[in-house]
Design a protein around this motif. Structure first.
Motif, PDB file in Angstrom:
ATOM      1  N   SER A 229      53.635  34.804  38.214  1.00  0.00           N
ATOM      2  CA  SER A 229      54.816  36.072  38.017  1.00  0.00           C
ATOM      3  C   SER A 229      54.297  36.792  36.775  1.00  0.00           C
ATOM      4  N   LEU A 230      53.227  36.156  35.687  1.00  0.00           N
ATOM      5  CA  LEU A 230      52.704  36.791  34.794  1.00  0.00           C
ATOM      6  C   LEU A 230      51.609  37.797  35.021  1.00  0.00           C
ATOM      7  N   GLY A 231      51.151  37.688  36.531  1.00  0.00           N
ATOM      8  CA  GLY A 231      50.008  38.587  36.925  1.00  0.00           C
ATOM      9  C   GLY A 231      48.900  37.394  37.148  1.00  0.00           C
ATOM     10  N   ASP A 232      48.028  37.932  38.229  1.00  0.00           N
ATOM     11  CA  ASP A 232      46.695  37.094  38.846  1.00  0.00           C
ATOM     12  C   ASP A 232      46.011  36.824  37.919  1.00  0.00           C
ATOM     13  N   ALA A 233      45.636  37.518  36.755  1.00  0.00           N
ATOM     14  CA  ALA A 233      44.453  37.207  35.953  1.00  0.00           C
ATOM     15  C   ALA A 233      45.007  35.967  35.095  1.00  0.00           C
ATOM     16  N   MET A 234      46.379  36.168  34.704  1.00  0.00           N
ATOM     17  CA  MET A 234      46.807  35.166  33.886  1.00  0.00           C
ATOM     18  C   MET A 234      46.915  33.929  34.778  1.00  0.00           C
ATOM     19  N   ALA A 235      47.361  34.104  35.952  1.00  0.00           N
ATOM     20  CA  ALA A 235      47.526  32.720  36.617  1.00  0.00           C
ATOM     21  C   ALA A 235      46.149  31.925  36.721  1.00  0.00           C
ATOM     22  N   SER A 241      45.220  28.445  41.417  1.00  0.00           N
ATOM     23  CA  SER A 241      44.531  28.950  42.592  1.00  0.00           C
ATOM     24  C   SER A 241      45.485  30.127  43.516  1.00  0.00           C
ATOM     25  N   VAL A 242      45.179  31.231  42.887  1.00  0.00           N
ATOM     26  CA  VAL A 242      46.106  32.211  43.578  1.00  0.00           C
ATOM     27  C   VAL A 242      46.135  32.407  45.010  1.00  0.00           C
ATOM     28  N   GLN A 243      45.043  32.323  45.680  1.00  0.00           N
ATOM     29  CA  GLN A 243      44.876  32.427  47.042  1.00  0.00           C
ATOM     30  C   GLN A 243      45.387  31.304  47.737  1.00  0.00           C
TER      31      GLN A 243
END
Length: 340
Positions: A229-235, A241-243
């Motif tokens: 929820s903070l953004g993909d880059a932050m995650a 692992s976003v995907q």
């Protein structure tokens, strides 16, 4: 430190009040649903039926054979659809997301109708939630692929329009099969309009393991979804692992939707309404927000089912029709706010 501790304590108290209120509401609605209907039943009879069931007592049979399965189906379906909608909204960062709008309901319904009309397994009733979940996942995957095409990639409005288009296509195929196969139409007539009247204890029990798997998966990925929820880059910086998390989230949504559709048929807008009622639950996803949304969904569907029974008694309306009457204006309200 003192100010931070006080703020945290205040938030916890607020969370407890919210959960306490909505839980008490669900318990009250459940009791009313069991006791009142075409035939009113005293609360003492309810206690007797639950703990000392007498199969020769007419009121006991009404409670245990008719009303209790319907109530359990509504509780299960409402909570599952609410969690599925919440997961989709967080994962896709689109508050208009709902299993009904994005094609999951239509895919689940089409899969069930196909396997009913062209049976490939003698134990279909045992795997109907799985069939519905696979249908929901396949059609939603197609929606995602088409909505992601083009230079601009996946966008909220593209996703909604693709979901509506593929839902209409799946609905047209479903209608064609039912017109050509009257036996399937007779078998699924009430289920297809989204109604609890045909719910039975067997269907609820068969759906429970799949709903449980979707819930456990949702809880396992909630910390990673909070990071996303903070953004993909932050995650990614926090080690998520976003995907993989997106895939697991969509899998959980498919399992939950399949369980709900299997139990009561395709009912729309529960996920949209449940999440829209509470402020701040999208910014910091947590087990608390998941529980709040789930119990809210159960309360909304229970209230809708009671209204469907009582508004034009002794005739009953389809529960799905009432959720649509409420959900469509909520969808338009959120859409207009986001377009400003």
């Amino acid at each position: 430190m003192s100010l931070s501790a006080n703020t945290k304590t205040t938030q916890q108290c607020s969370h407890t009040r919210r959960l306490g209120f909505i839980t008490a509401l669900v318990i009250g609605l459940t009791a009313l649903h069991l006791l009142y209907g075409a035939r009113s039943i005293p609360i003492g009879t309810l206690a007797q039926a639950l703990f000392h069931y007498n199969p020769h007592d007419f009121d006991h049979r009404v409670l245990i054979s008719l009303r209790l399965p319907r109530v359990l189906a509504m509780l299960l379906a409402g909570s599952c659809l609410a969690i599925a909608g919440y997961l989709l909204q967080i994962t896709l960062r689109n508050r208009l997301s709902d299993p009904h709008l994005l094609g999951l309901n239509a895919g689940a319904s089409l899969a069930v109708v196909l396997v009913t009309a062209f049976p490939i397994a003698p134990l279909f009733s045992m795997v109907r939630p799985l069939v519905a979940s696979v249908g929901a996942a396949l059609l939603f995957s197609l929606v995602l692929v088409i909505a992601s095409a083009g230079k601009k990639g996946l966008q909220p409005l593209k996703l909604i329009f693709c979901g509506i288009a593929f839902s209409a296509l799946a609905g047209a195929i479903t209608s064609t099969i039912l017109i050509l196969d009257e036996d399937t139409l007779d078998q699924l007539r009430f289920w297809l309009i989204g109604d609890g009247a045909g719910a039975n204890l067997h269907t609820v029990l068969i759906s429970l393991p799949f709903a449980g798997a979707g819930l456990v998966l949702s809880l396992l990925i909630m910390p990673q979804l909070s990071a996303m929820s903070l953004g993909d880059a932050m995650a990614k910086g926090l080690g998520a692992s976003v995907q993989k998390i997106r895939f697991m989230s969509l899998l959980a949504a498919a399992l939950l939707t399949g369980s709900a559709v299997s139990a009561v048929g395709p009912i729309g807008f529960i996920g949209l309404i449940s999440a829209a009622l509470w402020r701040g639950i999208h910014s910091r996803p947590s087990a608390y927000s998941l529980a709040l949304v789930a119990i809210t969904g159960a309360a909304i569907l229970m209230a809708a089912d009671m209204a469907a029974i009582s508004l034009f008694a002794p005739k009953e309306l389809p529960t799905g029709a009432l959720t649509g009457l409420v959900g469509a204006p909520v969808f338009l309200w959120i859409f207009v706010r986001r377009m400003r």
